[in-house]
Design a protein around this motif. Structure first.
Motif, PDB file in Angstrom:
ATOM      1  N   UNK A  68      -2.218 -13.290  38.994  1.00 33.57           N
ATOM      2  CA  UNK A  68      -1.696 -12.965  37.664  1.00 33.57           C
ATOM      3  C   UNK A  68      -2.751 -12.299  36.782  1.00 33.57           C
ATOM      4  N   UNK A  69      -3.983 -12.798  36.844  1.00 36.89           N
ATOM      5  CA  UNK A  69      -5.047 -12.214  36.011  1.00 36.89           C
ATOM      6  C   UNK A  69      -5.348 -10.779  36.420  1.00 36.89           C
ATOM      7  N   UNK A  97       7.303 -12.818  37.892  1.00 32.62           N
ATOM      8  CA  UNK A  97       6.656 -13.965  38.557  1.00 32.62           C
ATOM      9  C   UNK A  97       6.279 -15.060  37.571  1.00 32.62           C
ATOM     10  N   UNK A  98       5.844 -14.668  36.396  1.00 35.68           N
ATOM     11  CA  UNK A  98       5.334 -15.614  35.394  1.00 35.68           C
ATOM     12  C   UNK A  98       5.964 -15.280  34.037  1.00 35.68           C
ATOM     13  N   UNK A  99       7.215 -15.683  33.807  1.00 33.96           N
ATOM     14  CA  UNK A  99       7.939 -15.259  32.605  1.00 33.96           C
ATOM     15  C   UNK A  99       7.366 -15.794  31.292  1.00 33.96           C
ATOM     16  N   UNK A 100       6.480 -16.764  31.336  1.00 31.35           N
ATOM     17  CA  UNK A 100       5.943 -17.345  30.111  1.00 31.35           C
ATOM     18  C   UNK A 100       4.533 -16.861  29.798  1.00 31.35           C
ATOM     19  N   UNK A 103       0.912 -12.759  26.763  1.00 37.85           N
ATOM     20  CA  UNK A 103       0.196 -11.482  26.688  1.00 37.85           C
ATOM     21  C   UNK A 103       0.974 -10.373  27.383  1.00 37.85           C
ATOM     22  N   UNK A 104       1.608 -10.701  28.500  1.00 38.27           N
ATOM     23  CA  UNK A 104       2.367  -9.695  29.246  1.00 38.27           C
ATOM     24  C   UNK A 104       3.611  -9.270  28.461  1.00 38.27           C
ATOM     25  N   UNK A 105       4.298 -10.235  27.872  1.00 32.06           N
ATOM     26  CA  UNK A 105       5.479  -9.892  27.062  1.00 32.06           C
ATOM     27  C   UNK A 105       5.082  -9.028  25.870  1.00 32.06           C
ATOM     28  N   UNK A 106       3.985  -9.392  25.219  1.00 35.14           N
ATOM     29  CA  UNK A 106       3.519  -8.620  24.061  1.00 35.14           C
ATOM     30  C   UNK A 106       3.127  -7.205  24.485  1.00 35.14           C
ATOM     31  N   UNK A 107       2.428  -7.084  25.593  1.00 35.23           N
ATOM     32  CA  UNK A 107       2.011  -5.759  26.068  1.00 35.23           C
ATOM     33  C   UNK A 107       3.209  -4.898  26.440  1.00 35.23           C
ATOM     34  N   UNK A 126      11.607 -11.094  21.030  1.00 34.25           N
ATOM     35  CA  UNK A 126      12.433 -12.288  20.858  1.00 34.25           C
ATOM     36  C   UNK A 126      12.097 -13.331  21.927  1.00 34.25           C
ATOM     37  N   UNK A 127      11.936 -12.883  23.170  1.00 39.49           N
ATOM     38  CA  UNK A 127      11.558 -13.817  24.242  1.00 39.49           C
ATOM     39  C   UNK A 127      10.211 -14.453  23.937  1.00 39.49           C
ATOM     40  N   UNK A 128       9.297 -13.655  23.451  1.00 42.27           N
ATOM     41  CA  UNK A 128       7.981 -14.172  23.088  1.00 42.27           C
ATOM     42  C   UNK A 128       8.104 -15.201  21.961  1.00 42.27           C
ATOM     43  N   UNK A 129       8.886 -14.862  20.943  1.00 44.65           N
ATOM     44  CA  UNK A 129       9.021 -15.741  19.772  1.00 44.65           C
ATOM     45  C   UNK A 129       9.729 -17.050  20.099  1.00 44.65           C
TER      46      UNK A 129
END
Length: 172
Positions: A68-69, A97-100, A103-107, A126-129
């Protein structure tokens, strides 16, 4: 054992020059933090020397590495080079793979904003929030609201964020 000898306490698990191997989970995490620091500094200063170092560090990992990193670092590098489609491809894999991973959602939301895909950006915000990080998600929603000229909404959301973060009292 002797210093530098196999199994010796001081040299154990180290590469020449005292560097730790990147193949370990801790080594990978450390290397990717360094990569992110270098790209962040490059973004703030506009210099290219650290970006080159960050790329060289990332090149030490095989292209097939699905850690992931490493995926996140590759996506950020692509985003830094304005290769947004390549960045999205990596971010999509990472988020599947890692929905939570906030940083990835924000990017991904930022890439969507740059590409003008505002509804997709809003969905990631919205998912992030609601699912990962309410504070950062709210700021992400503010960015979408500003981009869509909903300035009153953006202003109200910023006020709400300031109150939630405790920053509002510091500003008064």
């Amino acid at each position: 054992g002797r210093r530098g000898a196999p199994g010796g306490a001081r040299g154990e698990g180290r590469l020449p020059g005292g560097r730790r191997p990147l193949g370990t989970r801790a080594g990978t995490r450390r290397a990717m933090r360094r990569h992110g620091t270098w790209l962040g500094t490059t973004a703030r200063t506009g210099g290219s020397r650290l970006a080159t170092r960050a790329e060289a560090l990332l090149d030490r990992f095989p292209p097939s590495d699905s850690n992931a990193d490493v995926l996140r670092a590759r996506a950020y590098s692509e985003q830094h080079r304005h290769r947004f489609d390549a960045s999205l491809k990596l971010l999509n894999i990472l988020i599947a793979r890692y929905p939570r991973v906030g940083d990835a959602l924000m990017s991904r939301a930022q890439v969507y904003l740059v590409q003008g895909q505002l509804m997709l950006a809003r969905s990631d915000c919205a998912a992030l929030a609601f699912e990962v990080d309410a504070s950062r998600g709210l700021l992400c929603v503010v960015a979408v609201a500003m981009r869509t000229d909903q300035l009153k909404i953006a202003n109200g959301l910023i006020d709400r964020w300031l109150q939630q973060s405790g920053t509002a009292s510091e500003l008064n």
